[in-house]
Enzyme design. Structure first.
Site, mmCIF file in Angstrom:
data_model
loop_
_atom_site.group_PDB
_atom_site.id
_atom_site.type_symbol
_atom_site.label_atom_id
_atom_site.label_comp_id
_atom_site.label_asym_id
_atom_site.label_seq_id
_atom_site.Cartn_x
_atom_site.Cartn_y
_atom_site.Cartn_z
ATOM 1 N N TRP A 1 -3.708 -7.687 -2.164
ATOM 2 C CA TRP A 1 -3.679 -6.221 -2.260
ATOM 3 C C TRP A 1 -4.377 -5.807 -3.557
ATOM 4 C CZ3 TRP A 1 -1.218 -3.306 -6.167
ATOM 5 C CH2 TRP A 1 -1.410 -1.913 -6.028
ATOM 6 N N GLU B 230 -3.659 -6.495 2.604
ATOM 7 C CA GLU B 230 -2.748 -5.349 2.659
ATOM 8 C C GLU B 230 -3.453 -4.032 2.348
ATOM 9 O OE1 GLU B 230 0.518 -5.696 -0.080
ATOM 10 O OE2 GLU B 230 1.506 -3.875 0.649
ATOM 11 N N LYS C 214 -3.520 0.343 2.264
ATOM 12 C CA LYS C 214 -2.632 1.358 1.682
ATOM 13 C C LYS C 214 -3.219 2.735 1.895
ATOM 14 C CE LYS C 214 -0.069 2.108 -2.563
ATOM 15 N NZ LYS C 214 0.419 1.514 -3.795
ATOM 16 N N ASP D 162 2.689 -2.543 4.988
ATOM 17 C CA ASP D 162 3.795 -2.213 4.086
ATOM 18 C C ASP D 162 4.422 -0.917 4.589
ATOM 19 O OD1 ASP D 162 5.122 -0.860 1.829
ATOM 20 O OD2 ASP D 162 4.371 -2.528 0.617
ATOM 21 N N HIS E 161 3.330 2.369 3.147
ATOM 22 C CA HIS E 161 1.892 2.627 3.016
ATOM 23 C C HIS E 161 1.294 3.444 4.155
ATOM 24 C CE1 HIS E 161 1.014 -0.894 0.026
ATOM 25 N NE2 HIS E 161 2.007 -0.112 -0.359
ATOM 26 N N HIS F 226 5.548 -5.868 4.915
ATOM 27 C CA HIS F 226 6.253 -5.651 3.655
ATOM 28 C C HIS F 226 7.360 -4.639 3.925
ATOM 29 C CE1 HIS F 226 3.358 -7.157 0.289
ATOM 30 N NE2 HIS F 226 3.875 -8.126 1.012
ATOM 31 N N ASP G 215 5.224 6.601 -1.736
ATOM 32 C CA ASP G 215 5.372 5.144 -1.661
ATOM 33 C C ASP G 215 6.192 4.680 -2.867
ATOM 34 O OD1 ASP G 215 4.996 2.423 -1.142
ATOM 35 O OD2 ASP G 215 3.125 2.373 -2.276
ATOM 36 N N ASP H 166 8.773 2.703 -3.197
ATOM 37 C CA ASP H 166 9.338 1.354 -3.257
ATOM 38 C C ASP H 166 10.829 1.361 -3.517
ATOM 39 O OD1 ASP H 166 7.177 -0.780 -2.856
ATOM 40 O OD2 ASP H 166 6.188 0.617 -4.200
ATOM 41 N N ASP I 299 9.415 -5.883 -0.217
ATOM 42 C CA ASP I 299 8.530 -5.394 -1.284
ATOM 43 C C ASP I 299 9.004 -4.031 -1.770
ATOM 44 O OD1 ASP I 299 6.528 -4.879 -3.070
ATOM 45 O OD2 ASP I 299 5.029 -4.348 -1.558
HETATM 46 C C1 RNT Z 1 1.464 -2.072 -3.615
HETATM 47 C C2 RNT Z 1 1.664 -3.099 -2.586
HETATM 48 C C3 RNT Z 1 1.854 -4.503 -3.094
HETATM 49 C C4 RNT Z 1 2.730 -4.581 -4.312
HETATM 50 C C5 RNT Z 1 3.042 -5.989 -4.735
HETATM 51 C C6 RNT Z 1 3.642 -6.040 -6.111
HETATM 52 O O1 RNT Z 1 1.560 -0.799 -3.124
HETATM 53 O O2 RNT Z 1 2.755 -2.761 -1.785
HETATM 54 O O3 RNT Z 1 2.306 -5.308 -2.071
HETATM 55 O O4 RNT Z 1 3.941 -3.909 -4.108
HETATM 56 O O5 RNT Z 1 1.939 -6.766 -4.613
HETATM 57 ZN ZN ZN Z 2 3.371 -4.190 -0.288
#
Ligand code: RNT
Ligand code: ZN
Length: 417
Positions: free
Chosen positions: A184, A225, A227, A258, A261, A285, A293, A295, A325
């Site tokens: 990513w 990955e 986004k 993810d 994302h 993820h 986003d 997290d 993640d």
């Molecule tokens: C970032 C991505 C990625 C990170 C990690 C730390 O938006 O989700 O996967 O969270 O690599």
């Molecule tokens: Zn991720």
């Protein structure tokens, strides 16, 4: 009623809906979930010259007790893993290299710099997964890495990506467990670009060089990955979902989805069968975006349950790789791991306990009324009793009991940091 009587009762209730709870428990234990090391230290990492977190991601909060080095991080992860039932893997990032106090560039990393992780994984019987780190670094300061207009910057990151793939392959080979290497990059613009095409063309060329190196598939597999946006890359991300999905399909890589994302009303669950009709595998993820986003820690919500259902309904448990993640620095970090691990596993259990044969039969008969009615009733069947039984069979605390253990660990270990 004692505990085993409660489970027996639940088993009978589910049996009356045509669902075998013992079989569900057995299948559930085998599904692997990869635990992300970066929740344990707010994505800080263990590099000698540790820069601030960058790349449009952010761990907000200042709860005390974060791991300050690899040993603390592994000890904390050990603790979390014991409180979550089922099979796990461990997911690490290149910025978690341990180099004995000697600065080692991201373009100089070797397998030996992850020796402590490998030894630890070997002792625990865990597989490792890996990620090159394209953020928190002076050469990512412009916001561009593999798609940078600067050839020197691009070459630096291509080198990093190549050696990360070799490190992942080394991990897989040493542990005799295939490692997933997920790429990513943060590249993107805060405001509307004048040229969306050139960075994507440069990214494609960089990736072509990175994946030209063929490595044994039983040692490592590659995932990419995409986004939608990041902090400071709200208007344009070079590596968007469409970019990587088409690149992955063409080049035999796994797309990584993810859950934070995508547009907020977009269903990642619906994408599973759409992708796996054509592709071998995908990497998910598991995250939770709240408004952005962000997290947030994964919880047992509709998105997660729908995703798990699609995986189970499609018979995809071997083809969908699951990795957590998220990064929340505002609560106990070990608890954040445990909550997410247990939520992901619970979602899979919910999915396994769905009376899917009957639902499919109703659908095939065109009885859509019965399909909806059963789907609704099945939501309140006693899944919690089956979950507790699953925890007991795996020697993991049931119910909220795990929290007492984390609180004791916080008192005796985390609070002293
Ligand atoms: C970032 C991505 C990625 C990170 C990690 C730390 O938006 O989700 O996967 O969270 O690599
Ligand atoms: Zn991720």
């Amino acid at each position: 009623m004692n505990k085993s009587a409660l489970y027996k009762n639940a088993r009978d209730v589910y049996a009356s809906y045509g669902v075998n709870t013992d079989l569900a428990i057995k299948k559930l234990a085998a599904v692997q979930i990869s635990l992300h090391c970066w929740q344990g230290d707010d994505v800080a990492g263990t590099e000698v010259s540790n820069g601030a977190l960058s790349g449009g991601i952010m761990a907000t909060g200042n709860y005390p007790g974060r791991a300050r080095n690899g040993d603390e991080l592994r000890a904390d992860a050990d603790f979390a893993l014991k409180l979550a039932p089922g099979k796990h893997r461990m997911n690490i990032h290149a910025k978690y290299a341990e180099t004995n106090g000697r600065p080692v560039g991201r373009n100089e990393l070797k397998l030996e710099h992850f020796g402590r992780w490998i030894d630890w994984a070997k002792r625990k019987g865990l597989a490792l997964d890996f990620n090159p780190t394209f953020f928190s670094h002076p050469k990512a300061a412009s916001g561009f890495t593999l798609s940078s207009a600067d050839e020197g910057i691009r070459n630096f990151w291509i080198e990093h990506a190549l050696l990360s793939r070799k490190i992942a392959a080394g991990m897989g080979k040493t542990l005799k467990k295939t490692a997933i290497n997920n790429l990513w990059i943060p590249d993107g613009y805060k405001d509307e670009p004048a040229d969306r095409k050139s960075p994507r063309e440069r990214l494609k060329k960089s990736l072509d060089r990175i994946y030209a190196l063929k490595l044994p598939k039983h040692d490592m597999i590659d995932a990419v990955e995409g986004k939608l946006f990041g902090l400071g890359s709200e208007s344009y991300v070079t590596g968007s979902y469409d970019f990587y999905l088409s690149y992955a399909a063409k080049n035999g890589l796994l797309p990584t989805l993810d859950m934070g994302h995508f547009h907020q009303t977009e269903s990642v669950a619906d994408k599973i069968s759409a992708l796996l009709v054509n592709l071998d595998s995908v990497l998910i993820h598991i995250s939770r975006g709240v408004r952005w986003d962000s997290d947030h820690v994964a919880v047992l919500n509709d998105e997660l349950v729908s995703l798990a259902r699609e995986i189970v309904r499609g018979g995809y448990t071997e083809r969908v790789y699951l990795a957590l993640d998220y990064f929340d620095a505002s609560i106990n970090r070990v608890a954040a791991w445990v909550i997410g691990l247990r939520a992901a596993r619970k979602a899979l259990l919910y999915a396994l306990l769905e009376p899917r044969a009957t639902l499919k039969a109703y659908e095939a008969d065109g009885n859509l009324t019965a399909r909806l009615a059963l789907s609704e009733e099945s939501k309140t069947l006693p899944a919690g009793q089956v979950w507790d039984e699953f925890c007991r069979r795996n020697n993991v605390p049931e119910g909220i009991d795990w929290l007492k253990e984390v609180e004791a660990y916080e008192k005796s270990v985390l609070s002293k940091r």
